[in-house]
Design an enzyme around this catalytic site. Structure first.
Site, PDB file in Angstrom:
ATOM      1  N   ARG A 179       8.189   2.587  41.680  1.00 22.75           N
ATOM      2  CA  ARG A 179       8.327   2.159  43.076  1.00 22.75           C
ATOM      3  C   ARG A 179       7.597   0.830  43.267  1.00 22.75           C
ATOM      4  NH1 ARG A 179       6.730   7.685  43.651  1.00 22.75           N
ATOM      5  NH2 ARG A 179       8.499   9.023  44.159  1.00 22.75           N
TER       6      ARG A 179
ATOM      7  N   ARG B   8      -5.713  10.123  37.545  1.00 22.81           N
ATOM      8  CA  ARG B   8      -6.577   9.354  38.448  1.00 22.81           C
ATOM      9  C   ARG B   8      -8.040   9.742  38.317  1.00 22.81           C
ATOM     10  NH1 ARG B   8      -4.054  11.065  43.981  1.00 22.81           N
ATOM     11  NH2 ARG B   8      -2.221  10.951  42.649  1.00 22.81           N
TER      12      ARG B   8
ATOM     13  N   ASP C  89       3.543   6.521  47.061  1.00 22.73           N
ATOM     14  CA  ASP C  89       4.621   6.986  47.924  1.00 22.73           C
ATOM     15  C   ASP C  89       4.164   7.111  49.372  1.00 22.73           C
ATOM     16  OD1 ASP C  89       2.949   9.097  47.639  1.00 22.73           O
ATOM     17  OD2 ASP C  89       4.469  10.517  46.922  1.00 22.73           O
TER      18      ASP C  89
ATOM     19  N   ASP D 294      -5.356  18.712  41.613  1.00 24.28           N
ATOM     20  CA  ASP D 294      -6.006  18.477  42.902  1.00 24.28           C
ATOM     21  C   ASP D 294      -6.809  19.685  43.348  1.00 24.28           C
ATOM     22  OD1 ASP D 294      -5.285  15.892  43.344  1.00 24.28           O
ATOM     23  OD2 ASP D 294      -3.405  16.384  44.323  1.00 24.28           O
TER      24      ASP D 294
END
Length: 719
Positions: free
Chosen positions: A462, A522, A540, A628
């Site tokens: 993207r 990350r 995004d 996460d």
């Protein structure tokens, strides 16, 4: 005029006479010493290496040479009487300890004392320290100094001689960064609860501390270890007995206690569940230690302790006796009848789990109190008492090294043992990390990175969204660097220079290519990170303002141990007790968050890589999109604090649904997958670590009806 001058001259002469007399008085003691016969006796002794007896003259001379001793500073704390700058030298991340060599000063000056005599007990403690990882051979590398003078028993030493010898130690510095071991403080008739020696700012590891003499957070309470303990192991046979088969509910075997307890003990003895023992008159003092009597019947001590469920500890001349350790070893639950006694290593050990502490006026109520304790609770207390004995009190070596470990944890807080490490018998076998509650982010010795924050963006194909984000980020003054994790293996990652030119920005960019596409990318601990603060985001998220990110950083500066959170498209929180649900989060109630747009301390990346249980890492490798949730569990388990929400935004529009004005609904398969993650991690961490937070931080004046030019963050909440 002459009269005034004459008066001034007279006053000046009087002043000079006073100065002269004061100077002479200062030199009278040493002059008297050098002119006395004692001086010639000591001089001959030095030349002939003979030993002479101590007298007042020797003490005066020694005091003149080494200076006045430093009185004990009763207000000492680690931040006032300990120099942290000496610690962590040469890259050491643990306590460094230097042991002084035996001193010869008292021998040279003719003091006939036992100051250089070291008992077997103290020698064992010093040898344990010498062979430990804490020991250093060079004093210049030491953070803590331990004198070789043996003062375990105060009555065996000369207080003045020891104090003066301390003052003459080459690195004494008023006792700062020094540790002194003492188990038997005080002496007749006062029996003070701390060592009666001027020790300046030295830390005292002492036995028998009371709440009046103990300097909280500075001194360390240790037990009284009797020489009979290692004799017992050879001459007595200990047998493991379950508490259900113990004959006596309560036992008192203490030989020395305050006379005021005698009547109460005789009253308790009428209860057939209570056994009160005393010294046998037919034995000598040495043999009497291993025998106790009741109604002219003799029994072996300390074996009798294994026949009792609870053992009574009373105040005597000292706050506690050496039978306290006998009680722990026998698995007899101690009952300490004193609120003033500082229990051994109470700074780290939770004695509520292993002992009962009562007031002295509750002596006659003890049987009723014990009867109300369930069998399950008794078993738990007993197991904890045995665990404490085996882990911290079984030997003098353990006592010495535990003392150093406590000091080490005070100084190197980032590697400190947790509550669970100290108090959980099976904690070493667990797969999950402990709750630290205070992570080492605030540790004063930690180096701080550059002011500002680093943005980490996970992206792939993207490019248009990425360029839009880069343009927004470049307007933030506190942004120092942007790290882009390129996860698309089909497209070649653009160069840093190309991205900077296409987005027309000046903020430095680092592009890192990752083979596998997963959210844990990350959390990589990048060596090139220049800041403590990290802002992670997905590309995004197409709509976000520079003011929102700037405000998140300002909030993080006040709460650097928290995750500062923007709401992402999906949220987690607790709807009801004992139930975890996955939802899209339209309220300010939250327990855990996704890391799609969050700011946190770089230390948590280190935790994820180095402290995450291996069983969790293996499971995450087999189950994607749970990283996460695992990060939330890890941080909550280490800090015990929930994340914090900033700005009133309820949800970011994600790039894949940017034209949809309604909030995203949660697909069933994602709900089931994340629920599976929650159940697994909750099982690993045993206790659910999250705290619910109903709280949000907004900029000042955000809701006021004033022009935007008066607001520091005018674009917060505008989208």
């Amino acid at each position: 005029m002459a009269s005034i001058w004459w008066k001034v001259s007279c006053l000046w002469r009087i002043f000079m006479v006073i100065i002269f007399l004061g100077t002479m008085l200062t030199f009278i003691p040493p002059l008297y010493y050098f002119l006395s016969p004692s001086f010639f006796t000591v001089s001959k002794a030095i030349k002939g290496h003979a030993k002479v007896s101590f007298s007042l003259d020797n003490y005066v001379m020694l005091q003149f040479l080494v200076g006045a001793t430093s009185k004990t500073n009763q207000r000492c704390r680690m931040h006032t009487c300990f120099d942290l700058n000496r610690c962590g030298l040469n890259g050491r991340d643990k306590l460094s300890v230097y042991i002084y060599q035996p001193l010869v000063l008292p021998y040279i000056y003719g003091i006939d004392s036992q100051i250089n005599n070291v008992t077997i007990e103290y020698r064992r403690m010093l040898q344990a320290i010498f062979h430990s990882p804490y020991y250093v051979s060079k004093p210049q590398q030491a953070c803590l100094f331990i004198p070789s003078l043996d003062v375990l028993n105060q009555r065996d030493v000369s207080l003045n001689t020891v104090a003066l010898t301390y003052a003459n130690l080459p690195f004494w510095n008023n006792g700062k960064n020094h540790l002194i071991f003492n188990m038997l403080p005080g002496q007749s008739p006062h029996f003070n609860t701390s060592l009666d020696i001027h020790r300046g700012q030295a830390i005292l590891a002492g036995g028998g501390f009371s709440s009046w003499s103990y300097r909280y957070g500075f001194d360390i309470s240790i037990p009284i270890y009797s020489l009979h303990h290692h004799v017992n192991d050879n001459n007595q046979r200990w047998q493991e007995k379950s508490y259900q088969h113990r004959r006596w509910l309560l036992l008192s075997s203490q030989l020395h206690y305050h006379p005021k307890f005698h009547h109460g003990l005789m009253t308790l003895a009428k209860d057939n569940r209570v056994l009160i023992l005393h010294r046998c008159s037919s034995h000598s003092n040495n043999q009497g230690y291993y025998q106790r009597c009741s109604h002219n019947q003799s029994t072996s001590y300390p074996i009798i302790l294994q026949e009792a469920t609870f053992c009574l500890m009373l105040r005597g001349n000292r706050m506690i006796q050496s039978n306290f350790l006998d009680t722990l070893k026998a698995g007899c639950i101690p009952i300490i009848l004193s609120r003033e006694y500082i229990l051994p290593f109470s700074e780290v050990l939770d004695w509520k789990r292993a002992a009962l502490v009562l007031n002295e006026d509750q002596l006659l109520s003890i049987p009723a109190i014990l009867s109300s304790i369930s069998a399950k609770k008794r078993q738990s207390l007993r197991q904890q008492a045995i665990f404490y004995w085996q882990s911290y009190f079984k030997s003098l070596e353990l006592i010495a090294l535990t003392t150093l470990q406590i000091i080490n944890d005070r100084i190197f807080f980032n590697s400190a043992r947790s509550y669970s490490d100290w108090n959980e018998p099976d904690h070493d076998n667990n797969q999950f990390p402990a709750v630290y509650r205070n992570p080492p982010i605030f540790y004063p010795g930690m180096s701080h990175k550059e002011v500002g924050f680093t943005v980490i963006i996970s992206t792939g194909n993207r490019l248009n969204n990425l360029k839009q984000l880069l343009t927004i980020l470049d307007t933030i003054s506190y942004l120092k660097e942007i790290i882009i994790i390129w996860e698309d293996q089909k497209l070649t990652a653009p160069s840093s220079k190309a991205l900077m030119n296409q987005a027309n920005i000046t903020t430095p960019i680092v592009v890192t290519t990752i083979k596998n596409s997963k959210r844990s990318n990350r959390f990589i601990s990048f060596q090139q990170l220049k800041t403590d603060a990290i802002f992670t985001m997905d590309n995004d998220i197409s709509v976000i303002t520079a003011d929102e990110i700037q405000f998140a950083y300002q909030t993080w500066l006040e709460y650097p141990d928290r995750i500062i959170r923007f709401p992402a498209c999906d949220q987690f929180w607790n709807i009801s007790v004992h139930q975890l649900r996955y939802n899209n989060g339209l309220t300010n109630d939250l327990l855990m968050i996704l890391t799609g747009a969050t700011m946190y301390h770089r230390y948590y990346n280190y935790l994820y890589i180095n402290k995450m249980p291996q069983v969790v890492k293996d499971w995450l490798n087999r189950n994607s999109n749970c990283q996460d949730i695992a990060m939330n569990f890890l941080i909550a388990n280490y800090t015990g604090k929930p994340p914090m929400k900033v700005t009133p935004r309820q949800c970011f529009h994600c790039a894949r649904n940017v034209k949809n004005t309604k909030l995203l609904s949660t697909p069933l398969h994602k709900y089931l997958h994340h629920t599976k993650c929650l159940k697994f991690l909750n099982h690993i961490y045993k206790d659910y670590p999250f705290l619910q937070l109903s709280f949000r931080i907004n900029p000042v004046l955000m809701s006021d009806n004033i022009p935007s030019s008066f607001r520091k963050f005018p674009d917060v909440g505008t989208i």
